[in-house]
Scaffold this motif. Structure first.
Motif, PDB file in Angstrom:
ATOM      1  N   LYS A  15       1.374  16.288  -9.482  1.00 47.20           N
ATOM      2  CA  LYS A  15       1.849  17.675  -9.468  1.00 47.20           C
ATOM      3  C   LYS A  15       3.330  17.665  -9.791  1.00 47.20           C
ATOM      4  N   GLY A  16       3.701  18.428 -10.799  1.00 43.29           N
ATOM      5  CA  GLY A  16       5.107  18.465 -11.187  1.00 43.29           C
ATOM      6  C   GLY A  16       5.627  17.110 -11.637  1.00 43.29           C
ATOM      7  N   GLY A  17       4.744  16.298 -12.218  1.00 49.39           N
ATOM      8  CA  GLY A  17       5.153  14.984 -12.697  1.00 49.39           C
ATOM      9  C   GLY A  17       5.298  13.941 -11.597  1.00 49.39           C
ATOM     10  N   LYS A  18       4.896  14.281 -10.373  1.00 49.67           N
ATOM     11  CA  LYS A  18       5.009  13.342  -9.244  1.00 49.67           C
ATOM     12  C   LYS A  18       3.663  13.174  -8.558  1.00 49.67           C
ATOM     13  N   LEU A  19       3.519  12.064  -7.887  1.00 45.45           N
ATOM     14  CA  LEU A  19       2.310  11.815  -7.111  1.00 45.45           C
ATOM     15  C   LEU A  19       2.469  12.479  -5.751  1.00 45.45           C
ATOM     16  N   THR A  20       1.445  13.225  -5.322  1.00 44.74           N
ATOM     17  CA  THR A  20       1.583  13.987  -4.081  1.00 44.74           C
ATOM     18  C   THR A  20       0.862  13.363  -2.895  1.00 44.74           C
ATOM     19  N   GLN A  21      -0.007  12.402  -3.133  1.00 39.50           N
ATOM     20  CA  GLN A  21      -0.772  11.789  -2.044  1.00 39.50           C
ATOM     21  C   GLN A  21      -0.681  10.275  -2.127  1.00 39.50           C
ATOM     22  N   ASN A  22      -0.705   9.644  -0.983  1.00 35.36           N
ATOM     23  CA  ASN A  22      -0.825   8.187  -0.879  1.00 35.36           C
ATOM     24  C   ASN A  22       0.264   7.412  -1.614  1.00 35.36           C
ATOM     25  N   ARG A  23       1.459   7.991  -1.691  1.00 32.43           N
ATOM     26  CA  ARG A  23       2.544   7.301  -2.399  1.00 32.43           C
ATOM     27  C   ARG A  23       2.903   5.976  -1.739  1.00 32.43           C
ATOM     28  N   GLU A  24       2.868   5.942  -0.418  1.00 30.72           N
ATOM     29  CA  GLU A  24       3.196   4.687   0.284  1.00 30.72           C
ATOM     30  C   GLU A  24       2.153   3.611  -0.010  1.00 30.72           C
ATOM     31  N   LEU A  25       0.870   4.024  -0.027  1.00 28.33           N
ATOM     32  CA  LEU A  25      -0.192   3.061  -0.339  1.00 28.33           C
ATOM     33  C   LEU A  25      -0.046   2.518  -1.756  1.00 28.33           C
ATOM     34  N   ILE A  26       0.340   3.391  -2.672  1.00 30.28           N
ATOM     35  CA  ILE A  26       0.532   2.965  -4.057  1.00 30.28           C
ATOM     36  C   ILE A  26       1.673   1.957  -4.137  1.00 30.28           C
ATOM     37  N   ALA A  27       2.764   2.236  -3.448  1.00 27.56           N
ATOM     38  CA  ALA A  27       3.902   1.307  -3.432  1.00 27.56           C
ATOM     39  C   ALA A  27       3.482  -0.043  -2.833  1.00 27.56           C
ATOM     40  N   GLU A  28       2.694  -0.016  -1.750  1.00 26.61           N
ATOM     41  CA  GLU A  28       2.211  -1.257  -1.128  1.00 26.61           C
ATOM     42  C   GLU A  28       1.306  -2.026  -2.099  1.00 26.61           C
ATOM     43  N   ALA A  29       0.461  -1.287  -2.808  1.00 25.13           N
ATOM     44  CA  ALA A  29      -0.446  -1.940  -3.760  1.00 25.13           C
ATOM     45  C   ALA A  29       0.351  -2.624  -4.862  1.00 25.13           C
ATOM     46  N   VAL A  30       1.368  -1.949  -5.383  1.00 26.20           N
ATOM     47  CA  VAL A  30       2.199  -2.548  -6.430  1.00 26.20           C
ATOM     48  C   VAL A  30       2.902  -3.789  -5.878  1.00 26.20           C
ATOM     49  N   ASN A  31       3.399  -3.714  -4.661  1.00 24.06           N
ATOM     50  CA  ASN A  31       4.062  -4.871  -4.045  1.00 24.06           C
ATOM     51  C   ASN A  31       3.116  -6.054  -3.858  1.00 24.06           C
ATOM     52  N   ALA A  32       1.831  -5.779  -3.659  1.00 26.09           N
ATOM     53  CA  ALA A  32       0.856  -6.859  -3.474  1.00 26.09           C
ATOM     54  C   ALA A  32       0.732  -7.732  -4.727  1.00 26.09           C
ATOM     55  N   TYR A  33       1.139  -7.197  -5.860  1.00 30.25           N
ATOM     56  CA  TYR A  33       1.045  -7.934  -7.118  1.00 30.25           C
ATOM     57  C   TYR A  33       2.395  -8.450  -7.592  1.00 30.25           C
ATOM     58  N   GLU A  34       3.346  -8.542  -6.712  1.00 26.84           N
ATOM     59  CA  GLU A  34       4.698  -9.007  -7.046  1.00 26.84           C
ATOM     60  C   GLU A  34       4.631 -10.296  -7.854  1.00 26.84           C
ATOM     61  N   GLY A  35       5.310 -10.281  -8.998  1.00 34.47           N
ATOM     62  CA  GLY A  35       5.365 -11.460  -9.852  1.00 34.47           C
ATOM     63  C   GLY A  35       4.147 -11.649 -10.742  1.00 34.47           C
TER      64      GLY A  35
END
Length: 149
Positions: A15-35
């Motif tokens: 919405k409005g070019g931003k994610l409105t739900q589960n942003r923290e989970l998405i950040a955690e998921a991206v961190n799980a693939y570090e490197g």
């Protein structure tokens, strides 16, 4: 060492070019693939198909096709044979042998189809019955007029 998940799916809304739900989970998921090299896929979420849609598929579409095959081809097929026939002709992925150029059809499972995907498949099944035999399979909740002599 933490185990890296093979795949993570998280539902969110844009919405409005931003994610409105589960942003923290998405950040955690991206961190799980570090490197690691990762692939992000964005897709619309659809409702999974309902038991009502399943009943229409097995009780109407499959049954009409069983009758068509018996009447038009003189063959008696069970529900699974008809299901496989329809998947092979209408719900498949094409695999190409790079060496020979041969194209093979691999039937796809319908169990994970969304409501939208399943209705597209149902439409293709009805269209095939019409194109092959000029036979109209009723839509859900539709009653066709039949003439008996």
């Amino acid at each position: 060492m933490a185990r890296v998940p093979k795949k993570i799916e998280i539902i969110t809304e844009a919405k409005g070019g931003k994610l409105t739900q589960n942003r923290e989970l998405i950040a955690e998921a991206v961190n799980a693939y570090e490197g690691k090299q990762i692939k992000l896929t964005l897709a619309l979420c659809y409702k999974q198909r309902t038991s009502k849609e399943n009943r229409y598929y097995w009780g109407v579409l499959i049954e009409h096709w069983k009758n068509l095959i018996r009447e038009e081809w003189g063959e008696i097929w069970n529900k699974d044979d008809v299901h496989h026939f329809l998947k092979s002709n209408l719900n498949f992925e094409e695999l190409v042998d790079d060496d020979t150029g041969l194209v093979l059809r691999k039937p796809k499972s319908t169990k994970d189809n969304s409501t939208y995907q399943q209705e597209e498949y149902h439409k293709a099944i009805r269209d095939l019955a019409w194109n092959m035999f000029q036979y109209q399979i009723p839509l859900p909740n539709e009653k066709l007029n039949a003439e008996f002599s």
